[in-house]
Write a protein that holds these residues in place. Structure first.
Motif, PDB file in Angstrom:
ATOM      1  N   ALA A  27      -1.725  25.212   4.207  1.00  0.00           N
ATOM      2  CA  ALA A  27      -0.667  25.130   3.163  1.00  0.00           C
ATOM      3  C   ALA A  27      -0.015  23.466   3.060  1.00  0.00           C
ATOM      4  N   GLU A  28       0.046  22.820   4.142  1.00  0.00           N
ATOM      5  CA  GLU A  28       0.477  21.322   3.999  1.00  0.00           C
ATOM      6  C   GLU A  28      -0.480  20.375   3.169  1.00  0.00           C
ATOM      7  N   GLN A  29      -1.867  20.732   3.495  1.00  0.00           N
ATOM      8  CA  GLN A  29      -2.893  20.080   3.042  1.00  0.00           C
ATOM      9  C   GLN A  29      -2.982  20.554   1.333  1.00  0.00           C
ATOM     10  N   HIS A  30      -2.235  21.372   0.908  1.00  0.00           N
ATOM     11  CA  HIS A  30      -2.510  21.980  -0.476  1.00  0.00           C
ATOM     12  C   HIS A  30      -1.182  21.616  -1.164  1.00  0.00           C
ATOM     13  N   GLU A  31      -0.140  20.834  -0.537  1.00  0.00           N
ATOM     14  CA  GLU A  31       0.897  20.576  -1.343  1.00  0.00           C
ATOM     15  C   GLU A  31       0.430  19.687  -2.437  1.00  0.00           C
ATOM     16  N   PRO A  32       1.201  19.498  -3.257  1.00  0.00           N
ATOM     17  CA  PRO A  32       0.843  18.544  -4.474  1.00  0.00           C
ATOM     18  C   PRO A  32       0.368  17.206  -4.061  1.00  0.00           C
ATOM     19  N   GLU A  33      -0.935  17.121  -3.736  1.00  0.00           N
ATOM     20  CA  GLU A  33      -1.366  16.033  -3.371  1.00  0.00           C
ATOM     21  C   GLU A  33      -1.947  15.078  -4.380  1.00  0.00           C
ATOM     22  N   SER A  34      -2.002  15.479  -5.483  1.00  0.00           N
ATOM     23  CA  SER A  34      -2.806  14.817  -6.718  1.00  0.00           C
ATOM     24  C   SER A  34      -2.189  13.404  -6.801  1.00  0.00           C
ATOM     25  N   VAL A  35      -0.966  12.947  -6.399  1.00  0.00           N
ATOM     26  CA  VAL A  35      -0.535  11.766  -6.642  1.00  0.00           C
ATOM     27  C   VAL A  35      -0.691  11.218  -5.226  1.00  0.00           C
ATOM     28  N   SER A  36      -1.353   9.989  -5.330  1.00  0.00           N
ATOM     29  CA  SER A  36      -1.472   9.322  -4.099  1.00  0.00           C
ATOM     30  C   SER A  36      -1.550   7.539  -4.236  1.00  0.00           C
ATOM     31  N   PHE A  37      -1.310   6.979  -3.597  1.00  0.00           N
ATOM     32  CA  PHE A  37      -1.060   5.432  -3.581  1.00  0.00           C
ATOM     33  C   PHE A  37      -2.223   4.834  -4.571  1.00  0.00           C
ATOM     34  N   ASP A  38      -3.493   5.509  -4.405  1.00  0.00           N
ATOM     35  CA  ASP A  38      -4.670   5.214  -5.214  1.00  0.00           C
ATOM     36  C   ASP A  38      -4.391   5.055  -6.824  1.00  0.00           C
ATOM     37  N   TRP A  39      -3.197   5.918  -7.109  1.00  0.00           N
ATOM     38  CA  TRP A  39      -2.783   5.970  -8.606  1.00  0.00           C
ATOM     39  C   TRP A  39      -2.185   4.498  -8.736  1.00  0.00           C
ATOM     40  N   ILE A  40      -1.558   3.806  -7.867  1.00  0.00           N
ATOM     41  CA  ILE A  40      -1.074   2.592  -8.134  1.00  0.00           C
ATOM     42  C   ILE A  40      -2.137   1.398  -8.065  1.00  0.00           C
ATOM     43  N   GLU A  41      -3.033   1.691  -6.980  1.00  0.00           N
ATOM     44  CA  GLU A  41      -3.886   0.459  -6.853  1.00  0.00           C
ATOM     45  C   GLU A  41      -4.968   0.409  -8.067  1.00  0.00           C
ATOM     46  N   LYS A  42      -5.286   1.617  -8.701  1.00  0.00           N
ATOM     47  CA  LYS A  42      -6.303   1.711  -9.712  1.00  0.00           C
ATOM     48  C   LYS A  42      -5.316   1.144 -10.868  1.00  0.00           C
ATOM     49  N   GLY A  43      -4.042   1.306 -11.136  1.00  0.00           N
ATOM     50  CA  GLY A  43      -3.146   1.146 -12.096  1.00  0.00           C
ATOM     51  C   GLY A  43      -3.263  -0.363 -12.464  1.00  0.00           C
ATOM     52  N   TYR A  44      -3.053  -1.103 -11.254  1.00  0.00           N
ATOM     53  CA  TYR A  44      -3.374  -2.598 -11.341  1.00  0.00           C
ATOM     54  C   TYR A  44      -4.236  -3.025 -12.024  1.00  0.00           C
ATOM     55  N   SER A  45      -5.503  -2.227 -12.014  1.00  0.00           N
ATOM     56  CA  SER A  45      -7.021  -2.664 -12.942  1.00  0.00           C
ATOM     57  C   SER A  45      -6.806  -1.969 -14.341  1.00  0.00           C
ATOM     58  N   GLY A  46      -5.699  -1.160 -14.733  1.00  0.00           N
ATOM     59  CA  GLY A  46      -5.681  -0.745 -15.974  1.00  0.00           C
ATOM     60  C   GLY A  46      -6.516   0.568 -16.087  1.00  0.00           C
ATOM     61  N   ILE A  47      -6.630   1.227 -14.922  1.00  0.00           N
ATOM     62  CA  ILE A  47      -7.383   2.459 -14.786  1.00  0.00           C
ATOM     63  C   ILE A  47      -6.317   3.536 -14.337  1.00  0.00           C
ATOM     64  N   PHE A  48      -6.516   4.552 -15.354  1.00  0.00           N
ATOM     65  CA  PHE A  48      -5.567   5.717 -15.064  1.00  0.00           C
ATOM     66  C   PHE A  48      -5.968   6.780 -14.019  1.00  0.00           C
ATOM     67  N   ALA A  49      -5.481   6.822 -12.909  1.00  0.00           N
ATOM     68  CA  ALA A  49      -6.158   7.428 -11.676  1.00  0.00           C
ATOM     69  C   ALA A  49      -6.531   8.880 -11.731  1.00  0.00           C
ATOM     70  N   PRO A  50      -5.402   9.679 -12.383  1.00  0.00           N
ATOM     71  CA  PRO A  50      -5.830  11.329 -12.565  1.00  0.00           C
ATOM     72  C   PRO A  50      -7.121  11.368 -13.477  1.00  0.00           C
ATOM     73  N   THR A  51      -7.455  10.469 -14.451  1.00  0.00           N
ATOM     74  CA  THR A  51      -8.429  11.075 -15.254  1.00  0.00           C
ATOM     75  C   THR A  51      -9.709   9.981 -15.228  1.00  0.00           C
ATOM     76  N   ASN A  52      -9.453   8.927 -14.399  1.00  0.00           N
ATOM     77  CA  ASN A  52     -10.336   7.482 -14.294  1.00  0.00           C
ATOM     78  C   ASN A  52     -10.654   7.042 -15.735  1.00  0.00           C
ATOM     79  N   ASP A  53      -9.810   7.099 -16.462  1.00  0.00           N
ATOM     80  CA  ASP A  53     -10.196   6.567 -17.937  1.00  0.00           C
ATOM     81  C   ASP A  53      -9.330   5.107 -17.743  1.00  0.00           C
ATOM     82  N   ARG A  54     -10.185   4.141 -18.761  1.00  0.00           N
ATOM     83  CA  ARG A  54      -9.625   2.736 -18.638  1.00  0.00           C
ATOM     84  C   ARG A  54      -8.795   2.308 -19.763  1.00  0.00           C
ATOM     85  N   LEU A  55      -7.649   1.678 -19.652  1.00  0.00           N
ATOM     86  CA  LEU A  55      -7.069   1.273 -21.093  1.00  0.00           C
ATOM     87  C   LEU A  55      -7.911  -0.057 -21.452  1.00  0.00           C
ATOM     88  N   GLY A  56      -7.580   0.222 -22.823  1.00  0.00           N
ATOM     89  CA  GLY A  56      -8.644  -0.898 -23.554  1.00  0.00           C
ATOM     90  C   GLY A  56     -10.014  -0.418 -24.450  1.00  0.00           C
TER      91      GLY A  56
END
Length: 183
Positions: free
Chosen positions: A46-75
């Motif tokens: 149950a703990e592993q299936h808590e809303p884990e969709s948001v991770s620090f990966d979202w910030i790391e990819k965001g610095y490169s203009g990549i929207f982590a949940p969809t892996n789409d790139r701005l531009g």
């Protein structure tokens, strides 16, 4: 001899009965241990299936203009987006640009550059709260009511980009997440 035989049978019956009780006790303890272990595993799952969709990966990819949940790139251009996503459900104008709305994700195109400058995704089914957001990404750089949109926003500054989460109020579940180019 007959008396010894009766005593032996009585002792044997007592031993078998006693072993049954011990066996029952052992089984009872074993069953309890299995239940405790099962409950522990269930809790861990149950703990592993808590809303884990948001991770620090979202910030790391965001610095490169990549929207982590969809892996789409701005531009990306209108054609690149529609080639991948298909025909949008709706198109229109928003804050001076064109938007392309698909089932859950919306792309915003700058009319001058003809490239995407923002991507928004509906995430309310994740039931993500401010507390869980802070746990996953840390304290937002901005947490305030956006008077123009009427949503509470939690925003993370990513140099050229901004990762923003929106809820109806500070205490409601988060409904949308955006990655936007800072113009």
């Amino acid at each position: 001899m007959r008396g010894k035989m009766i005593v032996a049978i009585a002792v044997l019956l007592m031993l078998l009965t006693g072993c049954g009780q011990v066996s029952g006790d052992v089984n009872q303890h074993a069953n309890a241990a299995v239940k405790i272990n099962y409950d522990s595993v269930e809790r861990e799952i149950a703990e592993q299936h808590e809303p884990e969709s948001v991770s620090f990966d979202w910030i790391e990819k965001g610095y490169s203009g990549i929207f982590a949940p969809t892996n789409d790139r701005l531009g990306e251009t209108f054609d690149q987006i529609t080639e991948r996503e298909g025909e949008p459900i709706e198109t229109g104008y928003y804050e001076g640009g064109v938007y392309l709305q698909f089932e859950r994700v919306t792309f915003f195109i700058n009319p001058q550059t003809q490239r995407s400058v923002a991507i928004a995704l509906q995430i309310e089914e994740e039931a993500l709260t401010e507390k869980e957001l802070k746990k996953a990404l840390g304290t937002p750089d901005v947490s305030e009511m956006n008077q123009m949109d009427g949503y509470w926003m939690f925003s993370y500054d990513l140099d050229e980009y901004e990762l923003m989460f929106e809820a109806k109020s500070k205490d409601d579940i988060i409904e949308y997440v955006w990655l936007r180019e800072i113009l």
